[in-house]
Write an enzyme that holds these catalytic residues in place. Structure first.
Site, PDB file in Angstrom:
ATOM      1  N   THR A 154       0.848  -1.192   0.000  1.00  0.00           N
ATOM      2  CA  THR A 154       0.000   0.000   0.000  1.00  0.00           C
ATOM      3  C   THR A 154       0.878   1.234   0.000  1.00  0.00           C
ATOM      4  O   THR A 154       0.945   1.959  -0.977  1.00  0.00           O
ATOM      5  CB  THR A 154      -0.920   0.068   1.221  1.00  0.00           C
ATOM      6  OG1 THR A 154      -0.137  -0.239   2.369  1.00  0.00           O
ATOM      7  CG2 THR A 154      -2.066  -0.878   1.082  1.00  0.00           C
ATOM      8  N   GLU A 401       1.578  -0.810   8.732  1.00  0.00           N
ATOM      9  CA  GLU A 401       1.790  -2.192   9.180  1.00  0.00           C
ATOM     10  C   GLU A 401       0.541  -2.754   9.848  1.00  0.00           C
ATOM     11  O   GLU A 401       0.617  -3.456  10.856  1.00  0.00           O
ATOM     12  CB  GLU A 401       2.988  -2.287  10.131  1.00  0.00           C
ATOM     13  CG  GLU A 401       4.336  -1.994   9.496  1.00  0.00           C
ATOM     14  CD  GLU A 401       4.672  -2.916   8.340  1.00  0.00           C
ATOM     15  OE1 GLU A 401       4.140  -4.040   8.271  1.00  0.00           O
ATOM     16  OE2 GLU A 401       5.460  -2.491   7.476  1.00  0.00           O
TER      17      GLU A 401
END
Lengths: 638, 755
Positions: A154, A401
């Site tokens: 991402t 994360e």
């Protein structure tokens, strides 16, 4: 009240001239600061190595962060690239290697303000996901910076301007059939002139709250062809004829993700909170405001109970999570050894713990840094305090994360599963065996001192964690039995599931802190002060979450008043050691980069002199262009 | 009622009588609708006028008999309504003209007459109510001055075509925010450029450009009322700070309120005409909230009749004042006054700091920008160091205290009046909390409806993230909070205007409560909004972190309000001081009034010896007024428990200050509970005022959600008062879930109208 004259002598930086308000705090430490530092580092030898690394880096002007707060996004990016390039040289010069003992301290010494961090993720993902052949081909190129890598799941760090290659995650299609997400190495820029390759659209995503030193980017691919060998193929391979072949276990892959979550806790999350505590607590003994007693000097603001109640729980949390991190690291090392022996039994537990703690610690620490910022009054809002940058940086950690809510729900899924298993008498992993031992007692505390006993508060935490998990599991089952589809039932329980996951992590953190204290050396007053911090951490959690503990009557209203009393008493006790406790974190002035938090406490002079160097003090064209015509009433010409 | 077309019906006004140009069928329909709407509106205006006339008469006689006014609110409402309707009528008649209605000119005359009558009533209204109520600190429009100014402009031929045009303009000034917004939003000079890409210096320059333009427009539109200026600025500057802000607020206001007539005559034209630019320099590097600790000195020298200003230490350097760094050439400086060898405490002085014409700092003045901050890039917050800098005696603001030429100090009569300004500014922050939070909610909720993620049901497309319970749990309570704060902000403003009337007439009885309440509510709302904005940002995932999401800028612009105008913890303790005082009154047998009147119940319970905690209160969790009771019990318990703890510390023979400090965490909690109660109470009270059933229904849901969320967040407090018989947080949480699932809960709410 420091005289202007004194500021001149400070400019000459006479060593040892510490603001008396700060110096007096250090004379009364109840423990040996140097020993606590060594304890945190894992031994005196480690402290020595760390200091040597910090010293080498801070004495090098290329790594200076002095002007950081004055820089634009472009300037910060350039500085970060310059530092990253210089770091290679420096490491070579100093003889530091990636496997050496110094390596882990470099990042901390640079305060993270360096480019190409994702270059390392790029390398790591190749090492983990690539075949031996691929590793042999790409890793040397990356190590020597023949190419600059990124990692495009991402957040596309470095795609914006720096990266030449990236690992792209894409849905794999063969002969019209989709095989799911797979990683591919894609070259996006020319190695000659850095221009974009055909079919690639990429750029910088623009201004963010922080991370100006990283060129987070966007990437569009249109009919970009990569050779078959560029699919990272440790676990899956596509044969030349299009045959899809699975090999080995992907579980190790999960383990990598899990490791990343844990590895960020120390540098990206704990360090900012520890720095923020250092700054806010030192400033709070230099800043004086109002009078506590008529006729006396204005009081240090840390002497106000409300200020202690803001800062000291954050300090306790910093220590608590520091030890949690140690616990997780140890668990992971053990897990890694098991996995190398092809035993994957620990994976679900490790995954649940890393997800939950990543969420709980980032959230707690982010809130903590903001509290520190606001506890410094107006000066906290100056970038020169160092606090705004710490805050804007740490708060990204709640998202990257793994978004925190999602992670907590993963932990909750594990908890529910284990709770069901435990209820059915099946074995469960060690961290959740307590779920099986549901006790229906009441909190046995009889007076406020009882709440300074770890047995009492650990049990209270355990009780809450069990109750939240079992209640939610029951609700989930009820819903499903009443005909609600499983996924709908799950969604209807998610708010409570999140609470259960948090309670589980909080319980483990408290328990681990208490166990750590137990094992500490009794000499040099360290165990005693750590015990106070552990108590504070535990009681703060109860104090700020009373509902959870009162809910089913496990704790009574009267006992809650005892908790409050003990908690407030502890604040006054820890107050005395507050400065030594942050000194033990051992941050240099350069790494704090704060006018408020420096070791010598010459807050106001530093702020005054630093502000004068701000580029905003250069003559602005705004006067000639706008103000002058306004004052002379000729603005209509604009 | 139109005289000209009094009996006109759509058929009569139809073009069948052979108007010059035959309108099409659709325009005939349009005309019919138009005329009937105008008829209704005109009737309503007529009704408003008649009602107001008779009520004004009654209140006027009340006034003569020294009785209290009865109808001020109604009259204000009627006049406001009439004005709004008149604006529509003027617009409609223009439309009718365009559609060539034959009687349009007559209708226009009728409307003009209605307008004249309303204007006349407005004048009577002001003459009756506002001659008493105009507070020095928050004046309404200075009509006389505006009229004078406009007349001059008219006479000089620079402005409008004639008297009627002028009157129309004046009427427009009365129509507050919407009108101002329309002005600004349609003005190309104020179009926002992309601030996200500008450097700090560029943002400052753009802000100065806009401020300068804004001053010109304020002059052009004749906007003078502080509240109108505030709205105008909000709209011009899009919620960004501006370097000239303190010139218009603190600098202007202080000179207006704290100077003698002679000083006013000298300074006010300079300030109003922006011939000088000023700021307000109070905070010092080492001193903020505790004003008495300020170190800057102003020593009177009778031989030259001057004050000598000095910044004796580093900590005494003035630090933070907005507009000081680069923009201002004057500052009001707060300094310790020394005369005849004695310190007379803090006083305000007008100090020139930069050379007019060159903008260079004057000799003896060191001034500059304090450097980069968390947000506020537009603002040149500055520092100021004075070194034997002399100003004439007349530059001390002397309305209250005075220094005579020989150095004799004349004491002020009362210093309570300065409270007013503080209360006013804090009340604005409460409104700001509502606005900033609703901005963030709008962004987060709209984005959550657009963003799709993961799978709720296997195999189905990724759902909108707003369908996840956890996402709703993050955002909807915040939305409810934004509404709650909106009503609180409006309440404080109204109360302020009401009470500030009393201040200027010398009745200060309600001031302590208002002061205490605004302090606490300022802290409560800014803390909550601050956290809420962050929650909204995080609810937007990674994109929330991008400056282009808009939320980071909302946050950095809003967050300092937790600190400025009174640090929040200190504010909470001010409220606590009032609560403790009220509690002591109650225990000594006196009754208290206002928002703290629930404390009276405590003494009643003491008579029937039963501990508060032992009381059982039955709470109906789907009834807002029942929840208000729960909040009330919680506030009562926490106030009582703080008071008892304070007493216990005193019994340990601790000094008053020490005891207070050792109880301060409890005291802050008590204040928070009190503020929370006030907010839930005000929100609930608001529901009854809402006429529209659908709006009332959705506001009731939001009110419930707000109250229940507070209970589930502070479950412990509520459990301890036994307000709930069993497991309240679970019940609250499940009801919360039900409220969240109300179909269409979100669709009805006109969030965008707040932007």
């Amino acid at each position: 009240m420091a005289l202007l004259e004194a500021s001149k002598s400070w400019q000459g930086s006479a060593p040892g001239s510490v603001n008396p308000d700060l110096a007096s705090e250090r004379q009364t430490a109840s423990f040996c600061v140097e020993r606590l530092t060594a304890l945190l580092d894992g031994g005196a030898e480690q402290t020595r190595i760390r200091r040597a690394v910090v010293d080498a880096i801070e004495s090098d002007p290329v790594f200076s962060r002095e002007n950081q707060y004055f820089q634009t996004q472009n300037e910060r990016y350039e500085a970060a690239v310059r530092k990253a390039v210089h770091l290679q040289k420096k490491m070579h010069e100093m003889g530091w290697t990636e496997n050496g003992p110094e390596y882990k301290y470099i990042y901390r010494a640079l305060s993270g303000d360096v480019a190409f961090l994702l270059h390392r993720v790029f390398m790591r993902s190749i090492s983990v996901l690539g075949s031996d052949k691929q590793i042999a081909k790409w890793i040397p190129l990356a190590t020597q910076h023949k190419l600059i890598g990124s990692y495009a799941q991402t957040e596309l760090g470095h795609v914006g301007r720096s990266a030449t290659h990236t690992v792209v995650f894409a849905q794999l299609y063969i002969h019209g059939k989709c095989y799911g997400i797979h990683p591919f190495i894609v070259q996006i820029r020319s190695l000659q002139d850095h221009s974009l390759c055909p079919g690639i659209t990429a750029g910088d995503i623009g201004p963010k709250m922080n991370f100006e030193h990283i060129d987070n980017g966007y990437l569009l691919l249109r009919n970009v062809r990569v050779p078959r060998e560029n699919m990272l193929s440790k676990f899956c391979e596509v044969r030349p004829d299009g045959t899809y072949v699975r090999q080995g276990s992907q579980k190790i892959n999960y383990f990598t993700m899990t490791t990343v979550r844990i590895s960020l806790i120390s540098d990206e999350v704990l360090t900012p909170l520890m720095k923020a505590c250092t700054i806010a607590i030192r400033y709070s003994v230099v800043r004086r405001q109002s009078k506590l007693k008529p006729g006396e000097q204005e009081a240090k603001i840390l002497d106000y109970q409300t200020q202690q109640e803001k800062l000291l729980p954050q300090l306790a949390a910093a220590y608590a999570f520091y030890f949690t991190n140690d616990y997780l690291q140890e668990l992971f090392n053990r897990g890694y050894r098991e996995i190398q022996r092809k035993n994957f039994d620990m994976l679900p537990e490790l995954h649940a713990l890393s997800s939950g703690f990543k969420a709980v610690i980032t959230q707690h620490c982010t809130a903590g840094v903001e509290i520190c910022l606001r506890a410094c009054g107006g000066h906290g809002y100056s970038l020169l305090s160092g606090l705004p940058s710490l805050y804007t940086k740490i708060l990204a950690s709640c998202i990257y994360e793994g978004e925190n809510t999602i992670l907590l729900l993963q932990t909750a899924r594990f908890l529910i599963k284990c709770f069901m298993a435990a209820s059915a008498g099946q074995p469960v992993p060690p961290s959740v065996t307590y779920l099986a031992a549901v006790k229906h007692g009441k909190c046995p505390a009889k007076n406020k001192l009882d709440f300074l006993s770890p047995d009492i508060y650990i049990e209270a935490y355990q009780h809450v964690a069990v109750r939240l998990t079992s209640n939610t599991a029951a609700k989930l089952q009820d819903l499903i039995q009443s005909g609600v589809k499983k996924h709908d039932a799950w969604n209807q329980c998610t708010v409570q599931l999140v609470q259960a996951a948090k309670a589980h992590c909080h319980y483990i953190a408290v328990k681990n802190f208490a166990e750590t204290v137990e094992k500490l050396e009794t000499k040099a007053g360290i165990q005693k002060i750590m015990k106070h911090l552990c108590d504070l951490f535990a009681l703060h959690g109860i104090f700020s979450n009373t509902g959870a503990f009162l809910h089913d009557g496990y704790t009574s209203a009267a006992q809650m008043d005892m908790v409050t009393a003990s908690y407030l008493d502890l604040l006054a006790v820890i107050r005395k050691d507050a400065v030594p406790l942050v000194d033990a974190f051992d941050f240099t002035d350069k790494s704090l980069n704060s006018a408020l938090g420096s070791y010598d406490g010459h807050v106001y002079q530093r702020l005054y002199e630093w502000a004068q160097r701000s580029p905003t003090n250069q003559m602005s064209p705004a006067y000639e262009r706008y103000l002058k015509p306004l004052l002379h009433n000729t603005l209509s010409k604009l | 009622m139109f005289k000209g077309v009094a009996k006109s019906s759509p058929s009569r006004s139809s073009p069948s009588r052979g108007s010059p140009a035959k309108p099409s069928k659709s325009s005939t329909n349009e005309l019919a609708v138009l005329i009937s709407r105008m008829q209704t509106n005109a009737d309503q205006v007529e009704k408003d006028i008649l009602e107001t006339q008779s009520r004004l008469k009654q209140d006027s006689s009340n006034h003569q008999k020294n009785k209290a006014f009865e109808f001020q609110t109604e009259n204000a409402r009627n006049l406001k309504e009439a004005e709004t309707l008149l604006k529509d009528l003027f617009l409609d008649v223009d439309r009718a003209k365009r559609l060539r209605h034959p009687q349009a000119p007559e209708i226009e005359k009728d409307i003009q007459q209605l307008h004249d009558r309303v204007t006349q009533l407005c004048a009577e209204y002001r003459a009756l109510y506002e001659q008493l109520n105009v507070p020095e600190v928050g004046p309404r429009v200075d009509w006389a001055r505006i009229l004078d100014q406009k007349m001059k402009q008219v006479n000089a031929g620079q402005y409008g075509p004639g008297m009627s045009e002028l009157e129309k303009q004046i009427a427009e000034h009365n129509i507050l925010q919407k009108e101002i917004e329309a002005l600004v939003l349609n003005d190309p000079d104020f179009q926002h450029e992309d601030l996200n890409f500008l450097s700090r210096s560029q943002r400052y320059e753009q802000a100065i450009r806009k401020s300068s333009l804004m001053v010109m427009k304020l002059r052009e539109y004749g906007i003078a009322d502080p509240e109108e200026i505030y709205w105008f600025k909000r709209t011009c500057l899009g919620n960004y700070p501006e370097p000239l802000g303190l010139h218009f607020s603190m600098f202007h206001k202080t000179i207006e309120t704290q100077t003698t007539a002679a000083q006013k005559e000298k300074w006010l034209p300079l300030v109003r005409g922006v011939k000088i630019i000023g700021t307000y320099a109070q905070t010092e590097m080492g001193h903020g909230t505790h004003l008495r600790g300020l170190e800057t000195t102003a020593t009177y020298d009778p031989s030259t009749q001057e004050f000598i200003l000095n910044s004796p230490t580093v900590t005494s350097i003035k630090w933070w004042p907005g507009g000081l760094g680069k923009t201002s050439n004057h500052a009001i400086v707060l300094a310790q006054l020394y005369t005849q060898g004695q310190c007379k405490g803090l006083h305000a002085f007008i100090v020139p700091i930069r050379q007019l014409g060159t903008h260079e700092p004057l000799p003896g003045i060191t001034v500059g920008d304090i450097g980069p901050k968390f947000g506020y890039d537009e603002m040149d917050n500055g520092y100021l160091k004075m070194d034997n800098f002399r100003i004439p005696r007349e530059n001390m603001l002397m309305k209250y205290a005075q220094v005579e030429p020989d150095g004799t100090y004349v004491k002020p009569v009362s210093d309570k009046l300065t409270y007013g300004t503080m209360v006013f500014i804090r009340s604005l922050i409460v409104g700001d909390s509502a606005r900033s939070l609703s901005r963030a909610c709008t962004i987060a909720i709209r984005y959550s409806a657009v963003r799709h993620q993961s799978e709720l049901k296997p195999g189905e497309p990724e759902p909108q993230i707003l369908d996840y319970q956890t996402q709703q749990y993050k955002l909807f309570p915040l939305l409810a909070t934004a509404y709650a704060f909106h009503f609180v902000g409006a309440y404080i403003k109204d109360t302020y205007h009401r009470i500030s009337g009393d201040i200027s007439t010398g009745d200060l009885t309600e001031l302590p409560e208002l002061h205490a309440l605004t302090a606490g509510l300022k802290a409560f709302t800014s803390w909550t909004a601050n956290a809420g904005i962050e929650e909204c940002r995080m609810a937007c995932g990674g994109h929330g972190y991008s400056r282009c999401s808009g939320i980071p800028d909302i946050y950095v612009t809003f967050t300092p309000s937790c600190t400025y105008e009174g640090e929040n913890t200190v504010m909470m303790l001010q409220t606590a001081r009032f609560l403790m005082k009220s509690y002591t009154q109650v225990t000594s047998g006196q009754q208290v009034t206002g928002m703290v009147s629930y404390l009276n119940d405590l003494s009643r319970q003491r008579i029937q010896p039963q501990h508060v905690a032992a009381r059982t209160v039955t709470v109906r969790i789907n009834d807002p007024s029942s929840l208000v009771e729960a909040y009330k019990s919680r506030a009562a318990r926490l106030v009582e428990s703080a008071a008892k703890n304070l007493q216990a510390e005193l019994n340990h023979r601790r000094s008053k200050e020490d005891a207070w400090n050792r109880t301060s965490v409890d005291l802050v909690r008590a204040s928070e509970a009190h503020c929370h109660y006030v907010i839930v109470k005000l929100f609930t009270a608001k529901l009854a005022e809402v006429g529209d059933a659908a709006v009332r229904a959705v506001l009731t849901e939001l009110c419930l959600l707000y109250a229940l969320f507070g209970i589930s967040r502070n479950a412990g407090d509520f459990l301890q008062v036994s307000a709930f018989s069993r497991s309240p947080s679970l019940k609250a949480a499940s009801l919360l879930a039900n409220v969240l699932q109300m179909p269409g809960c979100m669709d009805v709410i006109p969030i965008s109208s707040w932007l």
